[in-house]
Design a protein around this motif. Sequence first.
Motif, PDB file in Angstrom:
ATOM      1  N   TYR A 119      37.553  44.746  35.940  1.00 38.41           N
ATOM      2  CA  TYR A 119      38.898  44.385  35.506  1.00 38.41           C
ATOM      3  C   TYR A 119      39.916  44.690  36.604  1.00 38.41           C
ATOM      4  O   TYR A 119      40.877  43.940  36.822  1.00 38.41           O
ATOM      5  N   TRP A 120      39.722  45.811  37.291  1.00 36.76           N
ATOM      6  CA  TRP A 120      40.629  46.183  38.370  1.00 36.76           C
ATOM      7  C   TRP A 120      40.594  45.133  39.484  1.00 36.76           C
ATOM      8  O   TRP A 120      41.635  44.751  40.033  1.00 36.76           O
ATOM      9  N   VAL A 121      39.395  44.660  39.793  1.00 36.57           N
ATOM     10  CA  VAL A 121      39.245  43.626  40.815  1.00 36.57           C
ATOM     11  C   VAL A 121      39.950  42.340  40.370  1.00 36.57           C
ATOM     12  O   VAL A 121      40.662  41.692  41.158  1.00 36.57           O
ATOM     13  N   CYS A 122      39.780  41.975  39.087  1.00 39.60           N
ATOM     14  CA  CYS A 122      40.358  40.732  38.584  1.00 39.60           C
ATOM     15  C   CYS A 122      41.879  40.793  38.468  1.00 39.60           C
ATOM     16  O   CYS A 122      42.539  39.750  38.408  1.00 39.60           O
ATOM     17  N   SER A 123      42.433  42.009  38.403  1.00 43.32           N
ATOM     18  CA  SER A 123      43.876  42.152  38.177  1.00 43.32           C
ATOM     19  C   SER A 123      44.668  42.241  39.470  1.00 43.32           C
ATOM     20  O   SER A 123      45.846  42.597  39.445  1.00 43.32           O
ATOM     21  N   ARG A 124      44.036  41.930  40.593  1.00 48.01           N
ATOM     22  CA  ARG A 124      44.735  41.975  41.873  1.00 48.01           C
ATOM     23  C   ARG A 124      45.997  41.100  41.816  1.00 48.01           C
ATOM     24  O   ARG A 124      45.944  39.918  41.467  1.00 48.01           O
TER      25      ARG A 124
END
Length: 391
Positions: A119-124
């Motif tokens: 999720y952290w990667v997708c929320s860039r």
Amino acid sequence: MSEGATVTTLELFFDLVFVFALTRVTDWMAEDSSAEAVLRGVLILVVMWWSWVAYSWLGNVAKADEGLIRLGMFVAMAAVFVGAITIPEAFKDLPGGLSGPVVFAVAYFCVRAVHLAMYWVCSRGDAQLRAQIVRVVPAAVLGTVLLLVASQTEGWVQTALWAAAIIGDYVGTAVAGASWRLNSASHFAERHGLIIIVALGESIVSIGIGVAELPISWPIIVAGVLGLAVAGALWWIYFDVVTLRAEHALAGAGGERQIRMARGGYTYLHLPMVIGVILMSLGLKKVLLYIGGGEGHTIADPLYGIPLAALYGGAVLYLFAHVGFTWYVLRTANPVRLVVGAVLLAVMPLVAGLPAIGTLGFLAAVLGALVAYEVHRYREVRQHVRHVGPA
């Protein structure tokens, strides 16, 4: 991902691991159909559900079969599979090998950690979403820590710690806010519809497994058809009209209201539906065993106690949860289903004196009558929703 996106084949592959987990839970509860075993089985189901539902949200933000998310999905699948293998030892370690309760807790931690990392990667570039992820981390950590602590205990203390871990994770996620993203209402609704299919599939598997080692007979054939009719009625109740209207309502909502609708109606209220189907699966498995003459039973033996409560109570829980889902998403009440659920609860002491096949037949008749009534009563609305549009 954009509106109108469909479920990917990798997500369907992920669901196969969840199918295995549901089967393991049902088999584990069937071996020891005590109240404690069923309660613990439900707790395991809740943890496995939280593992699955986290990735239904992730797959709605980014395509599950593309880029780094694909790798994360496979890692998560491995962790869920390890947890499913460990289900018989989730509470009580078996002699030899690794500690089952510890392995289960670690597997769950891996599932949650991979989910938050992906999720952290997708929320860039999305500061609001990243802030939401940060707020939910304490709940995830609390849940996994309490499961690890529970692995070092036993008895009611262990069960209480499991319950605390689940409550902490669920409540913590709820109060962390509603700044998640829902890019495709159709994809989200489809994911949850498919998991209902998975659960109903487990009920059919339970019918077959219950008599797998018994010689085929007319009672088994009749009971098998009745069990299939019960599962079919639950399918009809969910998929005939309501799921189409709910998806339309979800797509028409916006902003935080849409997120709360998705979280409350799908993430939270689909869980008791799944639990209800799995409890019913346990009852169906026991019914077929009784009717087929397994474990010294005869066709005249009644179904009573925990197996009866699972069979009827599971169907009632499914009905009540579906009424709650309909109200939460569509603001539409269905008192008839509430009445049917209340009737099934009321007659349990009476059907406990019937042969098991009679108990199953009565349940199939009541659910079949409910479906027939709704088809007739709402025929015009049903025709419009299914053939014109859900608006």
